[in-house]
Design a protein around this motif. Sequence first.
Motif, PDB file in Angstrom:
ATOM      1  N   LEU A  80      -9.200  -7.928   1.695  1.00  0.00           N
ATOM      2  CA  LEU A  80      -9.372  -6.538   1.267  1.00  0.00           C
ATOM      3  C   LEU A  80     -10.640  -6.386   0.438  1.00  0.00           C
ATOM      4  CD1 LEU A  80      -5.711  -5.814   0.116  1.00  0.00           C
ATOM      5  CD2 LEU A  80      -6.767  -5.193   2.305  1.00  0.00           C
ATOM      6  N   ALA A  81     -11.268  -5.229   0.563  1.00  0.00           N
ATOM      7  CA  ALA A  81     -12.399  -4.899  -0.305  1.00  0.00           C
ATOM      8  C   ALA A  81     -11.876  -4.736  -1.730  1.00  0.00           C
ATOM      9  CB  ALA A  81     -13.070  -3.618   0.171  1.00  0.00           C
ATOM     10  N   ARG A  82     -12.617  -5.161  -2.699  1.00  0.00           N
ATOM     11  CA  ARG A  82     -12.158  -5.070  -4.090  1.00  0.00           C
ATOM     12  C   ARG A  82     -12.337  -3.677  -4.685  1.00  0.00           C
ATOM     13  NH1 ARG A  82     -14.031 -10.810  -6.705  1.00  0.00           N
ATOM     14  NH2 ARG A  82     -12.860 -12.071  -5.256  1.00  0.00           N
ATOM     15  N   GLN A  83     -13.431  -3.017  -4.362  1.00  0.00           N
ATOM     16  CA  GLN A  83     -13.757  -1.749  -4.997  1.00  0.00           C
ATOM     17  C   GLN A  83     -12.630  -0.713  -4.929  1.00  0.00           C
ATOM     18  OE1 GLN A  83     -17.457  -0.067  -3.732  1.00  0.00           O
ATOM     19  NE2 GLN A  83     -17.256   1.716  -5.043  1.00  0.00           N
ATOM     20  N   PRO A  84     -11.953  -0.506  -3.789  1.00  0.00           N
ATOM     21  CA  PRO A  84     -10.920   0.530  -3.756  1.00  0.00           C
ATOM     22  C   PRO A  84      -9.759   0.280  -4.718  1.00  0.00           C
ATOM     23  CG  PRO A  84     -11.501  -0.154  -1.542  1.00  0.00           C
ATOM     24  CD  PRO A  84     -12.179  -1.098  -2.477  1.00  0.00           C
ATOM     25  N   PHE A  85      -9.523  -0.979  -5.082  1.00  0.00           N
ATOM     26  CA  PHE A  85      -8.362  -1.317  -5.895  1.00  0.00           C
ATOM     27  C   PHE A  85      -8.663  -1.436  -7.389  1.00  0.00           C
ATOM     28  CE2 PHE A  85      -7.413  -2.696  -1.600  1.00  0.00           C
ATOM     29  CZ  PHE A  85      -6.177  -2.113  -1.422  1.00  0.00           C
ATOM     30  N   GLU A  86      -9.907  -1.202  -7.775  1.00  0.00           N
ATOM     31  CA  GLU A  86     -10.244  -1.259  -9.189  1.00  0.00           C
ATOM     32  C   GLU A  86      -9.504  -0.151  -9.935  1.00  0.00           C
ATOM     33  OE1 GLU A  86     -14.495  -1.180  -9.483  1.00  0.00           O
ATOM     34  OE2 GLU A  86     -14.688  -3.197  -8.670  1.00  0.00           O
ATOM     35  N   GLY A  87      -8.816  -0.514 -10.981  1.00  0.00           N
ATOM     36  CA  GLY A  87      -8.084   0.461 -11.784  1.00  0.00           C
ATOM     37  C   GLY A  87      -6.734   0.859 -11.227  1.00  0.00           C
ATOM     38  N   VAL A  88      -6.262   0.212 -10.174  1.00  0.00           N
ATOM     39  CA  VAL A  88      -4.967   0.554  -9.576  1.00  0.00           C
ATOM     40  C   VAL A  88      -3.865  -0.210 -10.304  1.00  0.00           C
ATOM     41  CG1 VAL A  88      -3.555   0.366  -7.497  1.00  0.00           C
ATOM     42  CG2 VAL A  88      -5.920   1.134  -7.331  1.00  0.00           C
ATOM     43  N   ASN A  89      -2.853   0.528 -10.784  1.00  0.00           N
ATOM     44  CA  ASN A  89      -1.726  -0.080 -11.490  1.00  0.00           C
ATOM     45  C   ASN A  89      -0.578  -0.418 -10.541  1.00  0.00           C
ATOM     46  OD1 ASN A  89      -2.922   0.150 -14.045  1.00  0.00           O
ATOM     47  ND2 ASN A  89      -2.261   2.259 -14.200  1.00  0.00           N
ATOM     48  N   LEU A  90      -0.262   0.507  -9.647  1.00  0.00           N
ATOM     49  CA  LEU A  90       0.806   0.314  -8.657  1.00  0.00           C
ATOM     50  C   LEU A  90       0.232   0.595  -7.279  1.00  0.00           C
ATOM     51  CD1 LEU A  90       3.720   2.268 -10.379  1.00  0.00           C
ATOM     52  CD2 LEU A  90       3.728  -0.160  -9.894  1.00  0.00           C
ATOM     53  N   VAL A  91       0.607  -0.222  -6.314  1.00  0.00           N
ATOM     54  CA  VAL A  91       0.097  -0.048  -4.954  1.00  0.00           C
ATOM     55  C   VAL A  91       1.256  -0.158  -3.966  1.00  0.00           C
ATOM     56  CG1 VAL A  91      -0.450  -2.504  -4.637  1.00  0.00           C
ATOM     57  CG2 VAL A  91      -1.708  -0.788  -3.350  1.00  0.00           C
ATOM     58  N   ARG A  92       1.144   0.570  -2.871  1.00  0.00           N
ATOM     59  CA  ARG A  92       2.064   0.380  -1.757  1.00  0.00           C
ATOM     60  C   ARG A  92       1.298   0.576  -0.461  1.00  0.00           C
ATOM     61  NH1 ARG A  92       6.468   5.322  -2.408  1.00  0.00           N
ATOM     62  NH2 ARG A  92       5.056   7.031  -1.907  1.00  0.00           N
ATOM     63  N   ILE A  93       1.865   0.078   0.623  1.00  0.00           N
ATOM     64  CA  ILE A  93       1.211   0.060   1.925  1.00  0.00           C
ATOM     65  C   ILE A  93       1.849   1.106   2.823  1.00  0.00           C
ATOM     66  CG2 ILE A  93       0.767  -1.360   3.966  1.00  0.00           C
ATOM     67  CD1 ILE A  93       0.802  -3.792   2.072  1.00  0.00           C
ATOM     68  N   VAL A  94       1.005   1.801   3.593  1.00  0.00           N
ATOM     69  CA  VAL A  94       1.480   2.835   4.515  1.00  0.00           C
ATOM     70  C   VAL A  94       1.142   2.407   5.933  1.00  0.00           C
ATOM     71  CG1 VAL A  94       1.342   5.263   5.165  1.00  0.00           C
ATOM     72  CG2 VAL A  94       1.086   4.607   2.763  1.00  0.00           C
ATOM     73  N   SER A  95       2.167   2.259   6.759  1.00  0.00           N
ATOM     74  CA  SER A  95       1.983   1.913   8.166  1.00  0.00           C
ATOM     75  C   SER A  95       1.538   3.150   8.926  1.00  0.00           C
ATOM     76  CB  SER A  95       3.301   1.388   8.742  1.00  0.00           C
ATOM     77  OG  SER A  95       3.200   1.163  10.130  1.00  0.00           O
ATOM     78  N   GLY A  96       0.666   2.963   9.913  1.00  0.00           N
ATOM     79  CA  GLY A  96       0.202   4.076  10.738  1.00  0.00           C
ATOM     80  C   GLY A  96       1.270   4.620  11.657  1.00  0.00           C
ATOM     81  N   SER A  97       2.406   3.920  11.759  1.00  0.00           N
ATOM     82  CA  SER A  97       3.534   4.384  12.575  1.00  0.00           C
ATOM     83  C   SER A  97       4.831   3.925  11.925  1.00  0.00           C
ATOM     84  CB  SER A  97       3.431   3.840  14.002  1.00  0.00           C
ATOM     85  OG  SER A  97       3.457   2.430  13.991  1.00  0.00           O
ATOM     86  N   THR A  98       5.934   4.538  12.327  1.00  0.00           N
ATOM     87  CA  THR A  98       7.238   4.155  11.812  1.00  0.00           C
ATOM     88  C   THR A  98       7.611   2.781  12.364  1.00  0.00           C
ATOM     89  OG1 THR A  98       7.905   6.468  11.724  1.00  0.00           O
ATOM     90  CG2 THR A  98       9.672   4.840  11.716  1.00  0.00           C
ATOM     91  N   GLU A  99       8.071   1.903  11.502  1.00  0.00           N
ATOM     92  CA  GLU A  99       8.458   0.563  11.932  1.00  0.00           C
ATOM     93  C   GLU A  99       9.896   0.575  12.463  1.00  0.00           C
ATOM     94  OE1 GLU A  99       6.510  -2.074  12.213  1.00  0.00           O
ATOM     95  OE2 GLU A  99       4.815  -0.907  11.482  1.00  0.00           O
ATOM     96  N   SER A 100      10.114  -0.176  13.545  1.00  0.00           N
ATOM     97  CA  SER A 100      11.414  -0.166  14.222  1.00  0.00           C
ATOM     98  C   SER A 100      12.396  -1.178  13.643  1.00  0.00           C
ATOM     99  CB  SER A 100      11.223  -0.438  15.716  1.00  0.00           C
ATOM    100  OG  SER A 100      10.566  -1.684  15.887  1.00  0.00           O
ATOM    101  N   ALA A 101      11.976  -1.912  12.629  1.00  0.00           N
ATOM    102  CA  ALA A 101      12.831  -2.839  11.891  1.00  0.00           C
ATOM    103  C   ALA A 101      12.180  -3.066  10.537  1.00  0.00           C
ATOM    104  CB  ALA A 101      12.971  -4.165  12.642  1.00  0.00           C
ATOM    105  N   GLN A 102      12.920  -3.680   9.628  1.00  0.00           N
ATOM    106  CA  GLN A 102      12.340  -3.968   8.320  1.00  0.00           C
ATOM    107  C   GLN A 102      11.176  -4.933   8.475  1.00  0.00           C
ATOM    108  OE1 GLN A 102      14.896  -4.798   4.870  1.00  0.00           O
ATOM    109  NE2 GLN A 102      13.736  -6.696   4.638  1.00  0.00           N
ATOM    110  N   ARG A 103      10.071  -4.662   7.772  1.00  0.00           N
ATOM    111  CA  ARG A 103       8.882  -5.517   7.810  1.00  0.00           C
ATOM    112  C   ARG A 103       8.526  -5.936   6.391  1.00  0.00           C
ATOM    113  NH1 ARG A 103       9.873  -5.693  12.960  1.00  0.00           N
ATOM    114  NH2 ARG A 103       9.067  -3.977  14.195  1.00  0.00           N
ATOM    115  N   THR A 104       8.247  -7.210   6.217  1.00  0.00           N
ATOM    116  CA  THR A 104       7.807  -7.727   4.942  1.00  0.00           C
ATOM    117  C   THR A 104       6.328  -8.078   5.044  1.00  0.00           C
ATOM    118  OG1 THR A 104       9.988  -8.603   4.437  1.00  0.00           O
ATOM    119  CG2 THR A 104       8.142  -9.545   3.202  1.00  0.00           C
ATOM    120  N   ILE A 105       5.551  -7.528   4.141  1.00  0.00           N
ATOM    121  CA  ILE A 105       4.114  -7.772   4.094  1.00  0.00           C
ATOM    122  C   ILE A 105       3.812  -8.469   2.774  1.00  0.00           C
ATOM    123  CG2 ILE A 105       1.822  -6.711   4.064  1.00  0.00           C
ATOM    124  CD1 ILE A 105       3.063  -4.372   5.682  1.00  0.00           C
ATOM    125  N   LYS A 106       3.033  -9.526   2.847  1.00  0.00           N
ATOM    126  CA  LYS A 106       2.658 -10.268   1.651  1.00  0.00           C
ATOM    127  C   LYS A 106       1.361  -9.703   1.079  1.00  0.00           C
ATOM    128  CE  LYS A 106       4.633 -14.517   3.484  1.00  0.00           C
ATOM    129  NZ  LYS A 106       5.637 -14.921   2.546  1.00  0.00           N
TER     130      LYS A 106
END
Length: 112
Positions: A80-106
Amino acid sequence: MARQISVSNVTIANGASISTGLAMDSERMPLAIITPAALTTTSLSFQSSDDGGNTWRPLYNEGTQYTITTVVNESRHHALARQPFEGVNLVRIVSGSTESAQRTIKIVSGIP
């Protein structure tokens, strides 16, 4: 070069497109994500919160929503690029589509 690397999991629930949130220590930032082989989207974007997770906003970098391209059904390590995350306290990931089962991302984080 980042030091003190740690790996944390966030989960996108079955039928959902947004992961659980992950709190960043004051000095840490996301450096990479590792996607599971079963991921069914071709893009991931991010949201951040500065109020403990009550309000989430899309993460932008220089006027453009920060998005990475993924490959369906292939596990990958995405730096990941560092610049977008500077100053971020909480982050979450948004999938471009609905997932058809639970997905774990590290999320790999560290102190740059």
